[in-house]
Design a protein around this motif. Structure first.
Motif, PDB file in Angstrom:
ATOM      1  N   ASN A 252       3.267  -1.649  -4.252  1.00 57.99           N
ATOM      2  CA  ASN A 252       1.924  -1.377  -3.981  1.00 57.99           C
ATOM      3  C   ASN A 252       1.242  -0.656  -5.499  1.00 57.99           C
ATOM      4  OD1 ASN A 252      -0.308   0.676  -2.879  1.00 57.99           O
ATOM      5  ND2 ASN A 252       0.732   2.465  -3.582  1.00 57.99           N
ATOM      6  N   ARG A 253       0.232  -0.766  -6.104  1.00 54.72           N
ATOM      7  CA  ARG A 253      -0.071   0.111  -7.870  1.00 54.72           C
ATOM      8  C   ARG A 253       0.456   1.302  -8.050  1.00 54.72           C
ATOM      9  NH1 ARG A 253      -6.612   1.236  -6.844  1.00 54.72           N
ATOM     10  NH2 ARG A 253      -6.255   2.507  -5.532  1.00 54.72           N
TER      11      ARG A 253
ATOM     12  N   GLY B  51       1.023  -1.101  -0.481  1.00 54.23           N
ATOM     13  CA  GLY B  51      -0.206  -0.232  -0.142  1.00 54.23           C
ATOM     14  C   GLY B  51       1.013   1.174  -0.088  1.00 54.23           C
TER      15      GLY B  51
ATOM     16  N   GLU C  93      -2.900  -3.391 -10.507  1.00 58.36           N
ATOM     17  CA  GLU C  93      -2.257  -4.001  -9.139  1.00 58.36           C
ATOM     18  C   GLU C  93      -2.319  -5.336  -9.228  1.00 58.36           C
ATOM     19  OE1 GLU C  93      -6.467  -1.264  -8.956  1.00 58.36           O
ATOM     20  OE2 GLU C  93      -7.270  -3.213  -9.805  1.00 58.36           O
TER      21      GLU C  93
ATOM     22  N   CYS D  85      -2.000  -3.299   3.674  1.00 58.75           N
ATOM     23  CA  CYS D  85      -2.850  -1.752   4.146  1.00 58.75           C
ATOM     24  C   CYS D  85      -3.593  -1.604   2.237  1.00 58.75           C
ATOM     25  CB  CYS D  85      -1.812  -0.755   4.171  1.00 58.75           C
ATOM     26  SG  CYS D  85      -0.813  -1.397   5.670  1.00 58.75           S
ATOM     27  N   VAL D  86      -3.870  -2.627   2.073  1.00 55.09           N
ATOM     28  CA  VAL D  86      -5.028  -1.635   0.949  1.00 55.09           C
ATOM     29  C   VAL D  86      -6.809  -2.410   1.159  1.00 55.09           C
ATOM     30  CG1 VAL D  86      -3.049  -1.803  -0.722  1.00 55.09           C
ATOM     31  CG2 VAL D  86      -4.564  -4.207  -0.237  1.00 55.09           C
TER      32      VAL D  86
ATOM     33  N   CYS E   5      -6.906  -4.168   6.526  1.00 57.57           N
ATOM     34  CA  CYS E   5      -8.313  -4.307   6.283  1.00 57.57           C
ATOM     35  C   CYS E   5      -9.333  -4.302   6.528  1.00 57.57           C
ATOM     36  CB  CYS E   5      -8.218  -4.265   4.560  1.00 57.57           C
ATOM     37  SG  CYS E   5     -10.328  -4.383   4.029  1.00 57.57           S
TER      38      CYS E   5
ATOM     39  N   ARG F 132      -0.025  -7.816  -6.486  1.00 60.74           N
ATOM     40  CA  ARG F 132      -0.497  -8.820  -6.408  1.00 60.74           C
ATOM     41  C   ARG F 132       0.479 -10.336  -6.865  1.00 60.74           C
ATOM     42  NH1 ARG F 132      -5.260 -10.785  -4.318  1.00 60.74           N
ATOM     43  NH2 ARG F 132      -5.496  -8.613  -2.942  1.00 60.74           N
TER      44      ARG F 132
ATOM     45  N   GLU G 284       2.712   7.317  -5.606  1.00 60.06           N
ATOM     46  CA  GLU G 284       2.497   6.849  -3.952  1.00 60.06           C
ATOM     47  C   GLU G 284       3.742   5.769  -3.165  1.00 60.06           C
ATOM     48  OE1 GLU G 284      -2.354   6.134  -3.735  1.00 60.06           O
ATOM     49  OE2 GLU G 284      -0.930   4.338  -3.338  1.00 60.06           O
TER      50      GLU G 284
END
Length: 328
Positions: free
Chosen positions: A186-187, A161, A240, A229-230, A263, A244, A191
């Motif tokens: 992260n995707r 995340g 994405e 944290c996603v 989550c 993964r 970020e």
């Protein structure tokens, strides 16, 4: 101007004037009140947690859901004489900081605030202070649930995340959980770059590594602690899906560890958590982080130490709520 306000038992959409009348009515039978301020709060267990604490302590307090993007509205409510503090969630964790008088070290270093508390000066002035108890939630989730700390200590860690929760996880893994390197997955590369730049500026970014390809992941030592944290949704974009695949490479490493699935809304039982369990990892539900960050909040609000707070009762009520979620 409207805002959605949810108490622990009812949900209504009210005008500003209606909300002020509501608060005045509450003041007749409450000694203090606080808020959960953010969006998409209907399934949040935060009011339930704090309601349990106040009931067990015999306090006539309540945390009120304020589902709103209106910062000016919240700042007005914050100045009510019976306001004791607030839980702050997305999208306000960064924006609220400029409106506060003081910040704790963790809040300043993470750059996000999830807790507001009040400090009353002898002069009668009230200072509105910001803290970040999410970092405590991450720390205690591992400390309280992993029987042997060598599972995660002195090993690399991984954070999935790039938002506020990811920043809190990086801070906790660095400061308390003795991680060596911390992998960021992260995707969104921008970020990740922002997280790395901010952590470096604040003095704890030296060992952050952006893992951006499967080939890179295959060559790295496996992590001992993972903080996911996603949101819980199936990968759809190429970015994405890549994130993964990188995560799966890490989960398949021979030496396993523990994963905190941050989550928990609307359910803590996520697809990523199930995948980790399938590969032999211990999965810590996000409600653990909720409990420990919430207990830390009540330390600020009530002035009591953790051993004076009803941790056992909080765990029981959250477990009962989880059982309902699991059955549904």
């Amino acid at each position: 101007m409207t805002t959605t306000t949810t108490t622990t038992t009812t949900t209504t959409t009210v005008s500003l004037q209606d909300e002020l009348v509501y608060l005045d009515t509450k003041a007749d039978h409450l000694d203090r009140h606080g808020y959960l301020f953010g969006q998409k709060l209907a399934a949040s267990m935060s009011p339930l947690l704090h309601e349990t604490v106040y009931r067990e302590l015999g306090l006539r307090w309540e945390q009120i859901r304020l589902d709103s993007t209106d910062m000016d509205l919240f700042l007005r409510f914050m100045r009510h004489p019976k306001f004791y503090g607030a839980s702050v969630t997305m999208p306000h964790k960064v924006a609220i900081i400029q409106h506060l008088d003081e910040l704790t070290d963790e809040c300043r270093d993470v750059g996000a605030c999830n807790t507001i508390f009040v400090r009353d000066l002898p002069s009668g002035q009230r200072l509105f202070c910001g803290a970040n108890t999410d970092v405590i939630g991450v720390r205690e989730s591992f400390v309280q649930n992993v029987p042997a700390p060598d599972i995660y200590e002195h090993r690399p860690a991984m954070v999935i995340g790039g938002g506020g929760a990811a920043r809190s996880a990086v801070y906790a893994l660095h400061k308390w959980l003795k991680a060596t390197d911390i992998y960021l997955v992260n995707r969104d590369e921008a970020e990740v770059a922002a997280v790395m730049a901010e952590c470096t500026e604040r003095g704890y970014g030296a060992r952050l590594i952006h893992v951006s390809s499967v080939e890179q992941a295959e060559k790295l030592e496996g992590p001992g602690a993972i903080a996911a944290c996603v949101p819980d949704f199936a990968p759809s974009t190429e970015q994405e899906k890549l994130a993964r695949r990188i995560t799966e490479v890490m989960l398949l490493k021979e030496k396993k560890g523990a994963m905190l699935e941050m989550c928990y809304n609307p359910s803590p039982y996520t697809a990523l958590g199930a995948l980790a369990e399938q590969h032999g990892w211990q999965v810590i539900l996000g409600t653990e982080a909720l409990i420990w960050q919430g207990i830390e909040q009540d330390k600020y609000w009530t002035g009591r130490a953790a051993y004076d707070l009803p941790v056992k009762e909080v765990k029981e009520i959250i477990a009962a709520k989880l059982a309902q979620v699991s059955r549904s």
